[in-house]
Design an enzyme around this catalytic site. Structure first.
Site, PDB file in Angstrom:
ATOM      1  CG  ASP A   1     -11.121 -19.498 -11.575  1.00 24.31           C
ATOM      2  OD1 ASP A   1     -11.644 -20.624 -11.459  1.00 24.31           O
ATOM      3  OD2 ASP A   1     -11.111 -18.663 -10.641  1.00 24.31           O
TER       4      ASP A   1
ATOM      5  CG  ASP B   1     -11.296 -21.813  -6.138  1.00 27.74           C
ATOM      6  OD1 ASP B   1     -12.032 -20.997  -6.750  1.00 27.74           O
ATOM      7  OD2 ASP B   1     -10.054 -21.770  -6.189  1.00 27.74           O
TER       8      ASP B   1
ATOM      9  CB  VAL C   1     -10.760 -18.007  -5.472  1.00 26.73           C
ATOM     10  CG1 VAL C   1      -9.722 -16.935  -5.803  1.00 26.73           C
ATOM     11  CG2 VAL C   1     -10.624 -18.468  -4.021  1.00 26.73           C
TER      12      VAL C   1
ATOM     13  CG  HIS D   1      -5.528  -2.415   0.145  1.00 26.35           C
ATOM     14  ND1 HIS D   1      -4.751  -2.141  -0.964  1.00 26.35           N
ATOM     15  CD2 HIS D   1      -5.076  -1.597   1.119  1.00 26.35           C
ATOM     16  CE1 HIS D   1      -3.886  -1.192  -0.663  1.00 26.35           C
ATOM     17  NE2 HIS D   1      -4.065  -0.843   0.591  1.00 26.35           N
TER      18      HIS D   1
ATOM     19  CG  ASP E   1     -15.740 -19.782  -7.840  1.00 26.20           C
ATOM     20  OD1 ASP E   1     -14.630 -20.145  -8.243  1.00 26.20           O
ATOM     21  OD2 ASP E   1     -16.381 -20.391  -6.943  1.00 26.20           O
TER      22      ASP E   1
ATOM     23  CG  ASP F   1      -6.448  -3.443  -3.505  1.00 25.39           C
ATOM     24  OD1 ASP F   1      -7.220  -2.630  -2.974  1.00 25.39           O
ATOM     25  OD2 ASP F   1      -5.219  -3.467  -3.288  1.00 25.39           O
TER      26      ASP F   1
ATOM     27  CB  SER G   1      -0.960  -0.037   1.199  1.00 31.87           C
ATOM     28  OG  SER G   1      -1.962   0.933   1.054  1.00 31.87           O
TER      29      SER G   1
END
Ligand code: CA
Length: 581
Positions: A270, A274, A276, A491, A267, A445, A200
């Site tokens: 990809d 999962d 994510v 983030h 999700d 983020d 950051s």
């Protein structure tokens, strides 16, 4: 009588030669003897009487994002110095590993938000790898004093020295003095390896050095840097202006549902379901956010006391409704990024699947409605850093349009171009000195747009390898500067909404192995830090390759080249005539 530094060094060497213990060397007199001499750094005088030193045994850290759990001993050292002619005082703070654990390494660290330091929070990340780890207060008065507290000498009068120190000089001095202290303290005769780790604002501080000081560090591990500083600060206001412009202030629960539905749809894109979203680019290409309109949301009434002790608790009412077309328009406009009133792009925004942190609204109990809640850091950028008024808040955004945001961006860009902006794209000196960078950014983020890091990597690529094709220049750049987008990560940390994703907890170790052993990372090691797979290692693809899983039980993704996905990360900032690096 003041002994010469040569005499001190000789004494230090004798002690080290006798296989010194931490107790032997962690004394005020020994540290005074190891201080850099007064001609070491032109313009700086160290105050030997300010030295403090005390040994600490069996310190332990656990549950950290940027280094694994560890137990260690160290010498806790601080001292003060002044800039000659300025009569100021800068405090530096170093943790020095016990002599038997020192491994010829130094680690500089930075801060976050408007802080130049994380206090002692980042220092274990060096000590556990046998590195002396350092931080600075920037001359702001204490390790808990943020830069904004000293930014103005009076309304209208900038303390430019504080901007200079915050921008880059403070970290540079701490790093230079710390390296020299390390050489003297351990009587180092072989190469001292120097590193940086920060995220950051700490990421911006890392770049501030790599862009300027070729020989300062051998490697830098930089996360989600808050660079392109003026753009970044104004970006925090963009979501608010979207709500104001569209005349709709969504209940937080409505935006939460939009995020959850985005995650649910994107999700599997990809290749692995999962929880994510490892491919927010495919999400951009394939998800129709309007499909969420009409879906019901519900959040129970809640009371939070997130503020400082004694502050009033914030009560939120029950939220029960369906996602509106206006709510979706707010969300999609935010994701699209700031354009001026002529439709030209000013900046980029957060990826789909990130939460809408800047868009949070406030509940007004009197009117029984949701209303504007102006982003704190965005407001302070305008009031303090542009208007030079000693206040952090904006009462409202009356008359603020997308063009106003563009003007604020441009004004801050020019004003702080040489101190805070931190996007100098020519890294030739650092590269020629053999420096390495591992740069990472959470793909979800919600505070610093992930594409901001992609933009900078691409600017460096184009500036440094203008004659090469995209793939050739990317390959050349990746020999020494690698960018990794972290699937699902928020983030500078893991994301509770996507708990099964990896976080690059061991990046400094990867960097050390690259610099010292020539072990070039192709992928970046990530560790699952929460959820049912906690502790699992997952490899993270290096940009511009993108992750793709062939089966649900495949742990590490294939890293594939996908031009249409790459293209979603590339933007033309046509609102400005100046290049935006
Ligand atoms: Ca997935």
């Amino acid at each position: 009588m003041r002994l010469t530094s040569w005499t001190f060094t000789a004494v230090a060497s004798a002690v080290i030669a006798l296989a010194a213990t931490l107790d032997d060397v962690c004394t005020v007199s020994y540290v005074q003897a190891a201080l850099p001499s007064n001609d070491f750094y032109n313009g700086i005088t160290i105050d030997p009487s300010s030295v403090s030193a005390n040994p600490v045994y069996n310190a332990s850290v656990s549950g950290q994002n940027f280094f694994p759990d560890a137990t260690f001993d160290y010498c806790n050292v601080s001292f003060a110095y002044t800039h000659n002619g300025r009569d100021d005082q800068v405090l530096v703070w170093y943790w020095l590993p016990a002599p038997e654990n020192f491994q010829n390494r130094f680690l500089a660290t930075g801060g976050g938000g408007l802080a130049i330091t994380s206090g002692s929070g980042s220092l274990p990340g060096g000590v556990i790898y046998g590195a002396v780890a350092g931080t600075t207060d920037g001359g702001f008065g204490s390790f808990s004093t943020n830069s904004d507290a000293v930014f103005l000498l009076a309304n209208g009068t900038v303390n430019w020295e504080s901007v200079f120190m915050f921008g880059y000089q403070g970290i540079h001095e701490m790093s230079a003095l710390g390296k020299e202290l390390t050489l003297n303290f351990y009587n180092v005769t072989s190469k001292l390896y120097a590193y940086y780790q920060g995220c950051s604002e700490g990421g911006r501080e890392g770049w501030s050095q790599v862009q300027r000081f070729a020989d300062e560090w051998d490697g830098a591990a930089v996360g989600a840097p808050a660079f392109r500083f003026s753009f970044q600060q104004v970006q925090h206001l963009y979501s608010d202006v979207v709500e104001q412009t569209l005349g709709y202030y969504p209940p937080p629960c409505e935006l939460e549902l939009i995020v959850n539905e985005t995650i649910a749809f994107c999700d599997p894109l990809d290749g692995k379901t999962d929880g994510v979203v490892a491919r927010t680019d495919l999400c951009k290409l394939k998800f129709d956010i309007k499909s969420v309109i009409g879906k019901p949301y519900y959040c129970a009434a809640s009371t939070s006391s997130a503020g400082p002790p004694g502050s009033a608790a914030v009560s939120l009412p029950e939220q029960n409704g369906t996602v509106t077309a206006k709510g979706v328009e707010v969300a999609s406009t935010i994701i699209d990024g700031l354009h001026d009133l002529q439709g030209r792009r000013v900046y980029i925004s957060y990826q789909p699947a990130a939460t809408f942190g800047d868009a949070q609204t406030a509940w007004n109990n009197e009117t029984q409605s949701w209303e504007l809640d102006v982003s704190g850091i965005g407001a302070e950028w305008v009031t303090r850093y542009l208007d030079l008024q000693n206040t952090s808040s904006l009462a409202n955004l009356d008359n603020v349009t997308y063009d106003t945001l563009k003007e604020w961006t441009y004004q801050g860009w020019q004003t702080y171009e040489d101190t805070l902006e931190t996007t100098w794209p020519d890294l030739t000196p650092f590269n020629e000195a053999g420096g390495k960078v591992l740069h990472f950014h959470g793909e979800s983020d919600n505070s610093i747009p992930t594409a901001s890091s992609v933009r900078y990597w691409d600017s460096v690529r184009k500036i440094m390898y203008p004659q090469k094709s995209f793939t050739d220049s990317a390959a050349a750049l990746n020999e020494w500067y690698k960018l990794f987008l972290i699937p699902g990560a928020a983030h500078c940390g893991p994301n509770s909404l996507q708990p099964n994703g990896p976080f690059p907890q061991t990046t400094l170790q990867v960097l050390i192995d690259w610099v010292e052993k020539g072990m070039e990372p192709v992928t970046l090691n990530g560790t699952v830090l929460q959820g049912e797979n906690v502790g699992q290692s997952q490899q993270i693809c290096g940009w511009p390759l993108r992750p793709l899983w062939k089966s649900e039980d495949q742990v590490n993704p294939d890293c594939v080249y996908d031009q249409s996905s790459i293209d979603t990360w590339i933007y033309d900032f046509d609102a400005f005539k100046m290049p935006v690096y």
